[in-house]
Design a protein around this motif. Sequence first.
Motif, PDB file in Angstrom:
ATOM      1  N   SER A 482       0.659  -1.262   0.070  1.00 44.06           N
ATOM      2  CA  SER A 482      -0.155  -0.053  -0.157  1.00 44.06           C
ATOM      3  C   SER A 482       0.804   1.274  -0.085  1.00 44.06           C
ATOM      4  CB  SER A 482      -0.925   0.023   1.152  1.00 44.06           C
ATOM      5  OG  SER A 482      -0.366   0.104   2.283  1.00 44.06           O
ATOM      6  N   SER A 483       2.335   1.203   0.108  1.00 36.24           N
ATOM      7  CA  SER A 483       2.936   2.358   0.219  1.00 36.24           C
ATOM      8  C   SER A 483       2.967   2.758  -1.409  1.00 36.24           C
ATOM      9  CB  SER A 483       4.456   2.169   0.836  1.00 36.24           C
ATOM     10  OG  SER A 483       4.761   0.685   0.083  1.00 36.24           O
ATOM     11  N   HIS A 490      -0.967   3.890   5.490  1.00 41.87           N
ATOM     12  CA  HIS A 490      -0.310   2.688   4.614  1.00 41.87           C
ATOM     13  C   HIS A 490      -0.394   1.388   5.644  1.00 41.87           C
ATOM     14  CE1 HIS A 490       2.662   5.663   2.848  1.00 41.87           C
ATOM     15  NE2 HIS A 490       1.602   5.438   2.232  1.00 41.87           N
ATOM     16  N   GLU A 492       0.963  -1.351   5.769  1.00 37.45           N
ATOM     17  CA  GLU A 492       2.422  -1.857   6.237  1.00 37.45           C
ATOM     18  C   GLU A 492       2.491  -1.500   7.690  1.00 37.45           C
ATOM     19  OE1 GLU A 492       1.855  -0.689   3.249  1.00 37.45           O
ATOM     20  OE2 GLU A 492       1.757  -2.333   2.035  1.00 37.45           O
ATOM     21  N   THR A 493       2.233  -0.194   8.152  1.00 37.31           N
ATOM     22  CA  THR A 493       2.493   0.419   9.440  1.00 37.31           C
ATOM     23  C   THR A 493       1.429   0.212  10.415  1.00 37.31           C
ATOM     24  OG1 THR A 493       1.648   2.472   8.708  1.00 37.31           O
ATOM     25  CG2 THR A 493       4.189   2.248   8.593  1.00 37.31           C
TER      26      THR A 493
END
Length: 498
Positions: A482-483, A490, A492-493
């Motif tokens: 998704s970045s 995002h 990932e975070t």
Amino acid sequence: MTRSSIRFVRRGRVVQVDDFAPRTTLLDWLRIEQRLVGTKEGCGEGDCGACTVVLGRERDGKLVYEPVNACILLLGQIDGAKLITVEDLAPGAASGSKELHPVQAALVARHGSQCGFCTPGIVMSLFALYHEGVRPVTREAACDALAGNLCRCTGYRPIIDAALDVCAEPAADGSDARADATLAMLRRLDDAQDVFVGDEDAFFAAPASEESLAALLAEHPEATLLGGATDVGLWLTKALAPLRKFIWLGRVHGLGDIHDSPEVLALGATVSHARALEPLAAIDPDIGEVMRRFGSNQVRASGTVGGNIANGSPIGDLAPMLIVLGAHLELRGGSERRTLPLENFFLAYRKQDRRKGEFIRSLLVPKPGPGDHVRVFKVTKRFDEDISSLLMAMRVTIQGERIVMARVAFGGMAATPKRALAVETALLEQPVNDGASWAAAGEALASDFAPLDDHRASAAYRLQVGKNLIVKALAEIAGAPSSATRIIGHRETAHAAE
Ligand SMILES: Cc1cc2nc3c(=O)[nH]c(=O)nc-3n(C[C@H](O)[C@H](O)[C@H](O)COP(=O)(O)OP(=O)(O)OC[C@H]3O[C@@H](n4cnc5c(N)ncnc54)[C@H](O)[C@@H]3O)c2cc1C
Ligand code: FES
Ligand code: FES
């Protein structure tokens, strides 16, 4: 037992008000009747934050301070709370001393006020942040806390710097030392009595139980139910709607409960968006991101999940997200209860399947299962505090490499929040990592909707963005980070890794 007055705490004392026009807003009561003119009126519709005051209430045994927009909150809705206005902060205000509250002092030190019109509201939002207790406060958290406060002349940098300065240390303004005493006062106010102020022709009522609520609503089916009044408040201040009978649900025992199990999240109708945020975000980080951008802190503190659904707006944010999760709605009228799939509740533009005398009790939200992937995107003109131009929610179940279940719903595309059945059909049994099938699903959107065309967005824009969001969601589910697909939010975070 019925009480014919409202009671709340201010400056360490119980205030009782037993004679007020039912539609009186808290702001009008403060400014016109009490001459407490520190709290300002800007927009009168919950957008600018000039009217922000703070309410203290007990949550899970603790005293919490929440900012609210006094311009769209009815006076009766502060029953049982502690009211704090900008006049109450400076410790020496009553004795004429010039000593400031730490939040005010930080704004002065950082030159965070120019014309000063927005300043009382900003002070109150920062007071709530100061007492939230989270340390350190990040710049992002400070921006979120200020998203409901507009400043037209100072510029936000000094205001945010003041927020970071004052929240660098734990709160030390004496409020915490008095928290136990305040809690004890609030508990004494919670007398489980029904409240009824006014007469049969015009009243503000706040029943304490579902039985009282059902009986009152059966007697006055034309009365306006109030959750947080973040929609109804505008009918009064902007549309000047001639409403005379209000039944506030905020005191009904049990309607504000949250039951969270591994399979289902049950949200009582009067659960505020602020309280719903965390359990909803735990279902999926995208839902959490939409909730972070739902109105502002002030709107989320007052607005309820039941009110958002009952209002039936085609651009309400909760409905599409909960529809793809397969949520059900529980309603009650008299002693009769019924449950229906949320998607069946919306019949036509602003026409919902709610019978005379019925109210929403709760929302039952099943959690995604193994193999389920959820994506939600809210598209607005402004990042903060803006209603969706459109919102897409998708849940697909993948087995092997194939999509075996697809649910896609949109807000802002039709007269109601609605599933995109042609898109769902186009996705079924397709390989998840096949770009051609993503495009075909996007094309199918045109069979599902002839989109709305209004000042928020044109029909062509909505259709094109809808297609793009479908492709973006599928690309992410197929593995694109998704970045690479997003500027913010995002995954990932976020906490929930897939
Ligand atoms: C500045 C601002 C920003 C906003 N931003 C957003 C946003 O980002 N996304 C979004 O979706 N909305 C947004 N809204 C709209 C509003 O905040 C939401 O729709 C909110 O959830 C309404 O809830 P409420 O409890 O305040 O409803 P209320 O105003 O109290 O009631 C709304 C309607 O629901 C009925 N009702 C309330 N509770 C019940 C119940 N339990 N049973 C039956 N009927 C009931 C009322 O009678 C009324 O018809 C915003 C509003 C403002 C003012
Ligand atoms: S006056 Fe603008 S939010 Fe209340
Ligand atoms: S200081 Fe003028 S609007 Fe903020």
